[in-house]
Design a protein around this motif. Structure first.
Motif, short mmCIF file in Angstrom:
data_model
loop_
_atom_site.label_atom_id
_atom_site.label_comp_id
_atom_site.label_asym_id
_atom_site.label_seq_id
_atom_site.Cartn_x
_atom_site.Cartn_y
_atom_site.Cartn_z
N PHE A 58 0.87 -1.18 0.00
CA PHE A 58 0.00 0.00 0.00
C PHE A 58 0.90 1.23 0.00
O PHE A 58 1.69 1.43 0.93
N TYR A 59 0.77 2.03 -1.04
CA TYR A 59 1.70 3.15 -1.17
C TYR A 59 0.97 4.42 -1.58
O TYR A 59 -0.22 4.38 -1.92
N MET A 60 1.71 5.54 -1.59
CA MET A 60 1.13 6.83 -2.02
C MET A 60 1.67 7.22 -3.39
O MET A 60 0.92 7.47 -4.32
N ASP A 61 2.97 7.36 -3.49
CA ASP A 61 3.63 7.56 -4.79
C ASP A 61 4.80 6.59 -4.75
O ASP A 61 5.46 6.47 -3.72
N MET A 62 5.04 5.90 -5.85
CA MET A 62 6.15 4.93 -5.86
C MET A 62 7.41 5.67 -6.26
O MET A 62 7.66 5.93 -7.42
N ARG A 63 8.19 6.07 -5.26
CA ARG A 63 9.34 6.93 -5.52
C ARG A 63 10.59 6.11 -5.80
O ARG A 63 11.40 5.86 -4.93
N ALA A 64 10.69 5.73 -7.04
CA ALA A 64 11.81 4.90 -7.48
C ALA A 64 12.68 5.74 -8.40
O ALA A 64 12.59 5.66 -9.62
N VAL A 65 13.53 6.58 -7.78
CA VAL A 65 14.20 7.62 -8.55
C VAL A 65 15.69 7.36 -8.82
O VAL A 65 16.33 8.13 -9.51
N GLY A 66 16.22 6.28 -8.29
CA GLY A 66 17.67 6.07 -8.44
C GLY A 66 17.99 5.12 -9.58
O GLY A 66 17.10 4.62 -10.28
N LYS A 67 19.27 4.88 -9.72
CA LYS A 67 19.75 4.02 -10.80
C LYS A 67 19.22 2.60 -10.62
O LYS A 67 19.44 1.98 -9.58
N GLY A 68 18.50 2.13 -11.60
CA GLY A 68 17.99 0.75 -11.55
C GLY A 68 16.74 0.58 -10.70
O GLY A 68 16.26 -0.54 -10.53
N PHE A 69 16.21 1.69 -10.15
CA PHE A 69 15.09 1.54 -9.22
C PHE A 69 13.79 1.18 -9.93
O PHE A 69 13.04 0.33 -9.48
N GLN A 70 13.48 1.89 -11.04
CA GLN A 70 12.23 1.58 -11.77
C GLN A 70 12.25 0.13 -12.23
O GLN A 70 11.24 -0.57 -12.14
N GLU A 71 13.39 -0.27 -12.72
CA GLU A 71 13.52 -1.64 -13.21
C GLU A 71 13.30 -2.62 -12.07
O GLU A 71 12.71 -3.69 -12.24
N PHE A 72 13.74 -2.22 -10.88
CA PHE A 72 13.59 -3.06 -9.69
C PHE A 72 12.10 -3.22 -9.35
O PHE A 72 11.63 -4.32 -9.07
N VAL A 73 11.38 -2.10 -9.43
CA VAL A 73 9.94 -2.14 -9.14
C VAL A 73 9.23 -2.99 -10.20
O VAL A 73 8.35 -3.81 -9.89
N GLN A 74 9.63 -2.81 -11.45
CA GLN A 74 9.01 -3.60 -12.53
C GLN A 74 9.27 -5.09 -12.30
O GLN A 74 8.39 -5.92 -12.50
N ARG A 75 10.49 -5.39 -11.85
CA ARG A 75 10.83 -6.78 -11.58
C ARG A 75 9.96 -7.34 -10.47
O ARG A 75 9.47 -8.47 -10.55
N ALA A 76 9.75 -6.52 -9.43
CA ALA A 76 8.91 -6.96 -8.31
C ALA A 76 7.51 -7.28 -8.84
O ALA A 76 6.90 -8.29 -8.49
N LYS A 77 7.01 -6.40 -9.72
CA LYS A 77 5.65 -6.60 -10.25
C LYS A 77 5.59 -7.82 -11.15
O LYS A 77 4.75 -8.69 -11.00
N LYS A 78 6.50 -7.85 -12.11
CA LYS A 78 6.38 -8.86 -13.17
C LYS A 78 6.89 -10.23 -12.74
O LYS A 78 6.25 -11.24 -12.98
N SER A 79 8.06 -10.26 -12.11
CA SER A 79 8.64 -11.57 -11.81
C SER A 79 8.28 -12.08 -10.43
O SER A 79 8.41 -13.26 -10.15
N HIS A 80 7.87 -11.19 -9.55
CA HIS A 80 7.59 -11.64 -8.19
C HIS A 80 6.13 -11.42 -7.81
O HIS A 80 5.74 -11.65 -6.67
#
Lengths: 564, 433, 536
Positions: B289-311
């Protein structure tokens, strides 16, 4: 023949209650090359160390083996003791009979004692083949070079100069300042950029230690930490100089939108940079629509460029502040105002009437041209319906992308870039301003899009890292490095390909082509050793002969036992 | 003469600042109030977005601190007083009594095995126990024991004394007294880091009420291979493997009633902990449960995508209003409003809930500020008023790095820590700009 | 094969950054695992030399486990990935050899995963216990030779090889390809020293290992001194004096061969036999394949070599002529590399095994593709063994004969390919087979262009018996490739798998000049002919 001394530690009960230390000592005494074997209650205590040192002197030992705990915590201590007693600290071998023996085999004392014997036999076998090593030293040219004269590079250079270090700044444009030359005010505290850049420039210009090269680029680069040779093309002429350390601060640039959201067709659709220019000129629109995450955070360019939300918040507030009746809408996918002041800016914008609407990647806003601007239709995720809004201007927040020429710079410096074209630091967590290559550092948006304060902090960090070898005047060269047996080397180049640190090159020695390890760059990992088809590459302190001797000692030992 | 620099706080920022300052040739005194250096990073299982083992990358730096000829460690010590001005500060360090002779203790642990007094482990966030004589964690630096007087039967009641008996090194000393060390310092670096907000202050999230609500730091320990559960993902109420987990972001932060600011790192560590949880228990279902997904660093967006898609991690943009005990003693019931205008209140059951509380300026931050008579900013962090020097406090010669200046992740803290070394060198070169 | 009393010797190579500390933590937490495991610390898992692993297995370790950082988390960027790749290749080799590939294991464990470490150790020890002991190959026996005995031995070699005929004309040195690049090496002086009775330095003489035994000297010597035989003899004697050579690949290949000589193995040599190939267990014709499957494993990083395709192609060609050759999984290395590196003892073991095998197959004719194998049978086996009553034939001679007899016809090529042919020393100068390969190339409709140095003067690939790989060898290889390239040929054909391996090594790495100068494909001639047959 080497005279080896073996010292077995009881570590109180920790080893002594499981391993029969006395029996192990008796065993060690009859091993080949062992001149003396002894035991201590705690080898690492003052008393224990004292007795080891005494024994080294009295028995004229060449090599010392301590069988105790782990080198991770105790090796420096014993090495120091060896040195104090006149034995080169690399003529020391640590055998772990606590963590790797007594602690795991507490229930089988017999087996633990036998294992301790074998481990010591292996240690002695290796120790007998150890050779003294010395950490090398290379002198460092007390000069630094900073590539890029934007905020990060200028800060790094100003810091170095203020530390008293001669510094070259290499800027490709005709003036210093970089991206901030086109931005008049930065958030979140609305600081003017002109005085910021001017002061840094003045700091450098008034110092005899600073050399500013405008319209310049590096054409040739060689050498390694402490001793780099740089050739730059400065306008029409070329200049050579030597430096001890290099800082890369080449920055990033705003992505020019391709034909999305009517950019290039509808004149009122502009980029953030264009808006900066207009706001600096004092022309605030009566209404504006910002679209965030344009051509990023989407397949093909997945990353978030970190700074754009805060830039939008700043500019939205500038519009509102100069025209309290202005209608400002921000179409976004997440507002990235992390931290303290940025979050407050977000709150202030909301409270000042900036309206924030969230859109999804699958339903991007649609833009059409209007007489007095543009109208945008967007599916508001919160309201769950299509909303039409219009604005005098539409501002596209595009990401910061990697600087032009990054690949060339990377190649010159032999440093890597990541998949988005930004430079790749040595370790994303703990070494953010370093490259794996020693003596080359990175800061600012060349590494990753960064806010001005972050660029400054990184600029200072890079300045610190560059200053360390320069202040020291020398760099210590790892003693445990790879070395080439020139006679055996066939110059096949496998090692060059295997080395992750660009520390090996092909050279010609006495007319013979062969590999050469640059010890200043070698980290001693030994990957090249395993890659060498010819045993020509060896790692000091871990030679294949030494490892082979350990294996032989283990096996011989086992066979003897079997015979018994 | 090497100039002295005092660094307060031995988390990753303080450690990095000390190493760089020491490498520059300054004489560094690193002060840490707990028995070991390492700070919060030592507690982490992995680090985002590469899932590097945290201890593996930190431990070599800790050892380097202990071995550096220019660094003196003052662990189990606090700042007692600070007086004077740049470049002549006087710092009083209160070295607390650990009842152990550090020169004699070999860290063997014989005493720990025999000590009868059990105390919740701070390092394990109360999830397991330690003894009154203890090493806070296996990789502690220095690897020396500490007796916690409050829980020691010998010191408190003059009973027991078993550690003295079993210590063959003769390191135990019940009569040891704390002492004050006075130091001159040219520059002071503050790296006092953060504390987790105590979520019991927000009863709506059920922390301290429902057994299966844990803090993110507790969860980090549960995930850790060297943690209290040996890396097995189990929930506290019945030690069973949870099937359904949820994270709540912004607990007490981005909240006008509590802390306005964003703690900067929670979105990413929750994503990391989610990925790790699914690696431990492949069938576990995770909701964030989040407000804004603040994934602003190097590799962070990809990390969130990985969490969604692969996990299979489900991200829900909503802030739960209420957390209650589910039926019986196990699990929780989370009430929240579904995202969007037509949002409807729903309640969902989870086996375990992880709270990501606001990360507060640490209590030491306030104490040091008071000692120096320095004003903190509206959010309680040290002010760094001049943008040109993002690590300079309002007082010359007092430098700030890491979380004590503002919420930031490890690489930003490390950058600032190195930056502090550059500023120190500048200030002490007289070439101040 | 389980023996209750079997306590395996397990060596664990742990990296300094994760493997070693995880073992430490297992200790700190007193998590027990069997005492069979002995840890050897290295800096990085990537530094573990496959040759050291092989040597450990040969000498009596029963299992080797390599523990490094988690993949993608290597302290040294990607040392662990290199380690994994190397371990995979070794496992492939073990599989061919018939040592279970489970004897080598890699584990990626981070510094705090104490339980994972201990579990890995337990599992591995159990697994090896189940497998039983690895072959322990005793080191070759050494005789204590007096200097009189040495002198006597050398006189015998001089006599056997006709070296006493040497008139010191120096022709050998002037044509020696090694001496061209290694100015300190002169074949003549080795002979001379021996002739003059200077034998004391044999225990330390490195020159005897430098010779590539290509027999350029033999073929040029006006007095027909058998120089290579002379060297072979000296090497055997030198080994008795503990003067052993520096082997390339760290001696890994010699280790593998000694294992083949000394151990009872369940080999997997025949994985290349695909369903379309017709082979027999017994029969008139035996095809001796050689070590192609082993080389495919060892040089798996050079996939394009596809060495076992040679074996497949040979069978296809014979099948096309109605021959169903016998091949055997029990074949062992012919011993070429051991006899040329002075290890007569193990060579003889291999010879006995192979001769027994051929005898049992009932073959009247043994066909070879590998020039080294045929040379070893024809010359060395015949030297040491007496009852060799089968015919020894090279595939090229066999194919020419089959074509002449009309039993095999090769379709003509649609587009004419320009090819050059590299005479390997074993097939050419040692065996004297020059014409059949050329005739085959022409019957296949290819246009043959000769290199400057060809037939008896063919240049050497630089290395033999994995001994003399050095910068002189590298220069010989590059020069040979350059020669081939100059002919304008599209492909350089040869029969020798080792020539291809050595030449590919030179052409693959960093070069001091434009790669185009040496950029030519090498191809096995057997493969090229089979492709033609299949209409490729």
């Amino acid at each position: 023949m080497q005279r080896v001394g073996v010292f077995v530690c009881h570590c109180g009960h920790n080893i002594g209650s499981v391993v029969d230390v006395e029996k192990v000592v008796e065993y060690a005494k009859q091993l080949e090359n062992v001149a003396v074997a002894d035991h201590n209650l705690y080898s690492c205590s003052e008393e224990g160390l004292g007795s080891i040192k005494k024994s080294i002197r009295e028995n004229k030992l060449d090599v010392v083996v301590v069988a105790a705990c782990t080198p991770r915590t105790h090796e420096p201590l014993f090495r120091r003791a060896c040195e104090q007693a006149g034995v080169n600290k690399y003529l020391f071998e640590f055998v772990n009979i606590r963590e790797h023996c007594s602690w795991i085999h507490a229930k089988e004392k017999e087996a633990a004692t036998e294992k301790a014997k074998r481990l010591i036999a292996m240690g002695v076998a290796k120790a007998s083949l150890l050779t003294p090593q010395k950490e090398g030293e290379a002198s460092v040219i007390p000069v630094a070079a900073v590539i890029g004269g934007g905020i990060a590079g200028l800060t790094a250079a100003a810091s170095l100069v203020s530390q008293g270090i001669e510094t070259h700044v290499i800027e490709k444009e005709a003036r210093l300042g970089g991206l901030l030359n086109n931005i008049s005010v930065i958030g979140p505290e609305f600081v003017e950029t002109e005085p910021l850049i001017r002061r840094l420039k003045e700091d450098l210009e008034r110092s005899p230690q600073a050399h500013i090269h405008l319209e310049s680029r590096i054409v040739e680069l060689g050498g390694f930490i402490g001793n780099f040779d740089i050739k730059i093309a400065e306008g029409a002429k070329t200049t050579d100089f030597k430096v001890g350390a290099i800082i890369v601060a080449t920055g990033g640039r705003e992505l020019e939108p391709t034909n999305v959201y009517g950019f290039g067709k509808i004149p009122t659709v502009i980029t953030q940079m264009e808006l900066e220019k207009r706001l600096a000129g004092g022309a605030a629109p009566s209404s504006a629509i910002f679209i965030q995450c344009v051509e990023c955070r989407q397949p093909g360019r997945e990353y978030c460029s970190r700074i754009c939300c805060n830039v939008t918040l700043k500019n939205a507030l500038r519009i509102i502040r100069s025209n309290p009746n202005a209608r400002v809408t921000v179409l976004h996918r997440d507002i990235m105002s992390y931290g303290t002041t940025a979050e407050r800016l977000y709150r202030e914008a909301s409270e000042s009437g900036v309206s924030f609407m969230r859109y999804g990647l699958e339903s991007p806003p649609k833009i059409s041209e209007k007489e007095d601007g543009a109208s945008v239709e967007v599916f508001d995720e919160t309201l769950n319906e299509n909303i039409g809004i219009s604005g005098e201007i539409v501002v596209l927040a595009t990401p910061i992308i990697s600087q032009e020429g990054t690949a060339e710079t990377a190649k010159l410096l032999k440093v890597p870039a990541d998949k988005n074209g930004f430079f790749l630091e040595a370790h994303v967590k703990l070494r953010p301003v370093e490259f794996a290559t020693d003596g080359v550092f990175i800061c600012g948006s060349a590494r990753w899009p960064s806010h001005v304060t972050e660029c400054i902090a990184q600029g200072l960090a890079a300045a610190a890292k560059a200053a360390i070898p320069i202040r020291g005047g020398k760099v210590v060269i790892e003693a445990i490095t790879a070395e080439v047996d020139v006679e055996r080397c066939a110059a096949c180049g496998n090692c060059v390909l295997a080395c992750p640190y660009e520390a090996i090159e092909m050279t010609v020695i006495d007319g013979k082509r062969c590999a050469k390890v640059n010890e200043a760059q070698c980290k001693g990992c030994g990957t090249c050793v395993a890659a060498c088809p010819n045993d020509a590459m060896q790692q000091k302190g871990f030679t294949t002969r030494q490892l082979g001797a350990m294996i032989d000692a283990l096996i011989k030992n086992c066979k003897e036992e079997a015979v018994e | 003469m090497k100039e002295n620099v005092v660094v307060i706080g031995a988390g990753i920022a303080g450690i990095q600042a000390s190493l760089d300052l020491a490498d520059m040739g300054f004489s560094v005194h690193l002060i840490e109030k707990t028995p070991s250096i390492g700070g919060h990073m030592a507690q982490l299982d992995k680090t985002f977005p590469t899932n590097d083992c945290s201890m593996c990358i930190l431990s070599p730096k800790m050892i380097m601190c202990a071995e550096h000829e220019n660094i003196t460690l003052h662990t189990y010590s606090e700042v007692d007083s600070i007086a004077g001005d740049f470049p002549r500060f006087k710092v009083g360090i209160r070295e607390k009594a650990r009842y152990i002779d550090l020169n004699r203790c070999t860290g063997c642990g014989d005493c720990v095995a025999k000590c009868p007094s059990k105390v919740p482990s701070e390092f394990e966030e109360g999830l397991s126990i330690r003894k009154a004589i203890y090493l806070p964690f296996p990789q502690a630096v220095p690897r020396k024991m500490t007796i916690d007087a409050e829980n020691c039967r010998k010191i408190k009641d003059n009973k027991c004394g078993v550690c003295l008996k079993v210590c063959q090194a003769g390191a135990v000393d019940y009569d040891q007294k704390g002492r004050i060390v006075e130091l001159d310092a040219a520059v002071i670096v503050i790296a006092t880091g953060f504390d987790l907000m105590d979520a019991t202050a927000l009863p709506q999230f059920g922390y301290g009420i429902c057994k299966d609500v844990v803090s993110s730091m507790q969860f980090e320990r549960i995930l850790s291979a060297s943690g209290p559960t040996g890396g097995h993902l189990v929930r506290p109420s019945d030690d069973k493997e949870p099937v359904n987990l949820a994270f709540v972001q912004c607990v007490g932060s981005r909240d006008a009633k509590n802390h306005l600011y964003c703690s900067s790192v929670c979105c990413m560590y929750a994503t990391k902990e989610s990925i790790l949880a699914t690696e431990h228990a492949p069938d576990v279902k995770i909701t964030i449960f989040y407000m804004d997904m603040r994934a602003v660093g190097k590799g962070f967006q990809e990390f969130v995508q990985r969490a969604k898609k692969s996990h299979g991690v489900r991200y829900v943009r909503s802030r739960p209003a209420k957390v209650q005990q589910a039926n019986g003693d196990n699990g929780v019931l989370v009430s929240y409003e579904t995202p969007g205008m037509t949002g409807e209140p729903v309640s969902e059951e989870y086996d375990m809930l992880i709270l990501c509380p606001a990360l507060l300026p640490s209590s030491s931050t306030r104490e040091i500020a008071k000692m120096l008579d320095m004003e903190l900013d509206d959010d309680g962090f040290f002010r760094t008023p001049d943008i040109r020097y993002p690590t300079d406090s309002s007082k010359k010669g007092i430098l700030i790095c890491g979380f004590s200046g503002a919420p930031m992740d490890i690489p930003d803290s490390v950058s600032q820590a190195s930056g502090v070394a550059a500023r120190t060198a500048e200030l002490l070169s007289g070439g101040d700009r | 094969m389980t023996d209750d009393n079997f306590e395996p010797n397990i060596i664990a190579f742990t990296c300094t950054w994760c493997g070693y500390p995880s073992a430490n933590l297992a200790g700190v937490n007193k998590i027990d695992y069997p005492a069979n495991v002995k840890i050897i610390r290295v800096m990085c898992s990537g530094s573990v030399d496959p040759a050291v692993v092989m040597q450990a297995l040969e000498r009596g370790a029963d299992g080797i486990i390599i523990i490094g950082c988690l993949i993608d988390n290597c302290h040294y960027v990607e040392g662990n990935k290199n380690a994994e790749e190397r371990a995979d290749r070794l496992k492939r080799l073990l599989n061919v050899l018939g040592l279970d590939s489970k004897r080598i294991r890699t584990e990626w464990i981070n510094a705090s995963e104490r339980v994972k470490f201990a579990n890995a150790m337990r599992e591995f020890v159990d697994e090896i216990r189940e497998l039983g002991p690895a072959p322990h190959i005793p080191a070759p026996k050494r005789k204590e030779l007096t200097s009189e005995e040495i002198k006597k031995e050398i006189s015998r070699i001089i006599e056997d090889t006709g070296a006493f005929d040497c008139v010191e004309c120096g022709k050998c040195t002037s044509v020696c390809p090694v001496a061209r690049f290694d100015t300190e090496f002169a074949p003549r002086t080795i002979v001379l020293r021996s002739m003059e009775g200077i034998t004391d330095n044999l225990a330390n003489d490195k020159d005897i290992w430098t010779c590539s035994t290509c027999e350029m000297c033999n073929s040029m010597c006006p007095y027909k001194v058998n120089y290579s035989g002379f060297i072979q003899g000296l090497r055997g004697t030198a080994m008795q004096l503990s003067n052993s050579p520096v082997c390339s690949q760290g001696g890994l290949i010699q280790s593998a061969i000694r294992i083949m000589a000394g151990a009872d193995l369940k080999q997997n040599r025949l994985d290349w036999v695909t369903e379309d190939l017709e082979i027999a267990e017994k029969g008139d014709v035996f095809y001796f394949v050689g070590c192609l499957p082993h080389f495919d494993a060892i040089f798996a990083d050079r996939e394009y070599l596809e060495l076992t395709r040679t074996a497949q192609s040979a069978v296809k060609l014979m099948n096309a002529a109605g021959i169903k050759p016998a091949v055997s999984n029990e074949e062992r290395c012919c011993g070429h590399d051991l006899v040329w590196s002075g290890d007569e003892e193990n060579f003889l073991k291999l010879m006995d095994k192979n001769l027994e095998l051929v005898k049992n197959s009932g073959a009247k004719k043994v066909v070879f593709t590998c020039p080294e194998c045929i040379r070893t049978f024809e010359m060395d086996y015949k030297d040491f063994a007496e009852d060799i009553d089968f015919e020894i034939v090279h595939i090229s001679d066999l194919l020419v004969q089959l074509i002449d007899e009309g039993k095999l016809s090769l379709p003509s090529m649609a587009d004419e390919i320009i090819a050059t042919y590299h005479d390997s020393c074993r097939l050419g100068r040692h065996m004297g087979i020059y014409d059949s390969p050329r005739s085959l190339i022409e019957s296949a409709g290819m246009k043959l262009v000769e290199m400057e140095n060809t037939r008896e003067k063919s240049a050497c690939c630089g290395v033999s018996a994995w001994l003399s790989c050095n910068s002189a060898a590298m220069r010989m290889q590059l020069e040979r490739l350059e020669e081939a390239k100059k002919t304008g040929a599209e492909v350089m054909l040869t029969f020798c798998p080792k020539c291809r391996i050595h030449l590919s090594c030179a052409a693959n790495e960093e070069l001091p000049f434009d790669r185009e100068r040496v950029n030519i494909i090498t191809k096995d001639l057997t493969v090229a002919l089979a492709e033609l047959l299949e209409g490729k």
